[in-house]
Motif scaffolding. Sequence first.
Motif, short mmCIF file in Angstrom:
data_model
loop_
_atom_site.label_atom_id
_atom_site.label_comp_id
_atom_site.label_asym_id
_atom_site.label_seq_id
_atom_site.Cartn_x
_atom_site.Cartn_y
_atom_site.Cartn_z
N SER A 1 50.21 40.95 8.39
CA SER A 1 50.37 39.49 8.40
C SER A 1 50.03 38.87 9.75
O SER A 1 49.39 37.82 9.82
CB SER A 1 51.80 39.13 8.00
OG SER A 1 52.11 39.60 6.70
N ALA A 2 50.44 39.53 10.83
CA ALA A 2 50.27 38.95 12.17
C ALA A 2 48.81 38.87 12.60
O ALA A 2 48.49 38.19 13.57
CB ALA A 2 51.06 39.77 13.18
N ASP A 3 47.92 39.54 11.87
CA ASP A 3 46.50 39.51 12.22
C ASP A 3 45.81 38.24 11.74
O ASP A 3 44.62 38.04 12.03
CB ASP A 3 45.78 40.72 11.62
CG ASP A 3 46.17 42.03 12.29
OD1 ASP A 3 46.82 41.98 13.36
OD2 ASP A 3 45.85 43.11 11.75
N TYR A 4 46.51 37.38 11.03
CA TYR A 4 45.89 36.19 10.44
C TYR A 4 46.66 34.93 10.86
O TYR A 4 47.89 34.92 10.91
CB TYR A 4 45.86 36.30 8.91
CG TYR A 4 44.98 37.43 8.43
CD1 TYR A 4 43.66 37.20 8.05
CD2 TYR A 4 45.45 38.73 8.41
CE1 TYR A 4 42.84 38.23 7.63
CE2 TYR A 4 44.63 39.78 8.00
CZ TYR A 4 43.33 39.52 7.61
OH TYR A 4 42.52 40.56 7.19
N ALA A 5 45.91 33.89 11.16
CA ALA A 5 46.53 32.65 11.63
C ALA A 5 47.27 31.92 10.51
O ALA A 5 48.24 31.20 10.77
CB ALA A 5 45.46 31.73 12.23
N ALA B 1 44.10 32.25 5.08
CA ALA B 1 43.05 33.13 5.62
C ALA B 1 43.11 34.52 4.97
O ALA B 1 42.08 35.13 4.70
CB ALA B 1 43.18 33.25 7.13
N ILE B 2 44.31 35.01 4.71
CA ILE B 2 44.46 36.30 4.03
C ILE B 2 43.93 36.21 2.61
O ILE B 2 43.19 37.09 2.14
CB ILE B 2 45.93 36.76 4.04
CG1 ILE B 2 46.36 37.17 5.44
CG2 ILE B 2 46.13 37.93 3.08
CD1 ILE B 2 47.77 37.70 5.54
N VAL B 3 44.32 35.16 1.90
CA VAL B 3 43.86 34.99 0.52
C VAL B 3 42.33 34.91 0.47
O VAL B 3 41.68 35.53 -0.38
CB VAL B 3 44.50 33.75 -0.12
CG1 VAL B 3 43.94 33.55 -1.53
CG2 VAL B 3 46.01 33.90 -0.18
N SER B 4 41.74 34.15 1.41
CA SER B 4 40.28 34.01 1.44
C SER B 4 39.61 35.35 1.70
O SER B 4 38.59 35.68 1.08
CB SER B 4 39.88 33.00 2.51
OG SER B 4 40.35 31.71 2.18
N ALA B 5 40.19 36.16 2.60
CA ALA B 5 39.62 37.48 2.89
C ALA B 5 39.71 38.38 1.67
O ALA B 5 38.78 39.13 1.35
CB ALA B 5 40.35 38.10 4.08
#
Length: 335
Positions: free
Chosen positions: A40-44, A48-52
């Motif tokens: 989780s901490a790798d994404y702002a 952004a996680i869902v898009s990736a």
Amino acid sequence: MTTILAGDIGGTKTTLALYTLAGNVPFAVKQALRQETFASADYATFEAIVSAFLAGSQQPIAAASFGVAGPVLDGEAKITNLPWTINAQRLKTELGFARVALLNDVEATACGLAHLGNDDFVTLNAGTPQANGTMAVVAPGTGIGIAFLVWTGQHYRALPTEGGHVSFAPRTADEFALLKFLEARFGHVSVERVASGTGIANIYAYFAATGRFPIPKALEAELATADDPTPAIVRAGLGGATPICAATLDLFVRVLGDVVGNVALMLLATGGIYLGGGMPPRLLTRLQRPDFLEAVCDKGRFGALCRDIPLHVVLDPQAALHGAACNAHALTTSP
């Protein structure tokens, strides 16, 4: 073909899964088309996680449902230990989802109870379940969460609570002394300070401060360098050869049993109580000893009622994710 998205969102990791629904084929909660876990901490942002995760996918998402560790108010949740605010309406707008639901993670677990297979839980007390009776989830992990299911006349509806943060109510001399010890540390002492993974560490610290038990040098050295002391305390306590750790688990089990009994009475959970979260499977052999059920049923005139309530341990380590998937599936069939 209909595609749904489910997620289990935490401060450390976020797991997402895609499912496809085909006609009248029964929904198989454990048969994800694709599943991936992110730091989780790798994404702002959560978006952004869902898009990736969805990069390259052409299939439109008919419904998405996400379990979040914490309260969801007006379709919005703030993630503990992350600078994220997740808003259901914003997810619909920015990512083009038709329907989106945010759930408390224990509420999500409750959504999936109907889809548990025989291998997904262990029964501690068969009881006498009532048809369409209220069911509850008590989930001690790092903290402790509580949710419940009520029968609407057509189906069960899951509802969240923040019951893990009600005040700890001691009953024995040791528990009163523990309360005083923890008040000096925290001020208000909630159930979560005792009946959870962090609670195990707190109980151990109390016993260590009393000087009542010897502390083996090897254990002392291990705890001094551990990021989380709870696993070491649990291992030593289950082994039985380390009295301070065995006493810690004994007190933890009594308090957790008391909490479960309180939930049974407050919600009149005649459909059964399910112990979710990470701690119960790790402590299964300890919970199967008589003193846990005795603590659940130690309710005076209503002890017999508590003994009639079924009690199970959920073994599915992804119960919150699977429950979120069940909720997303339900969204596709709701008006």
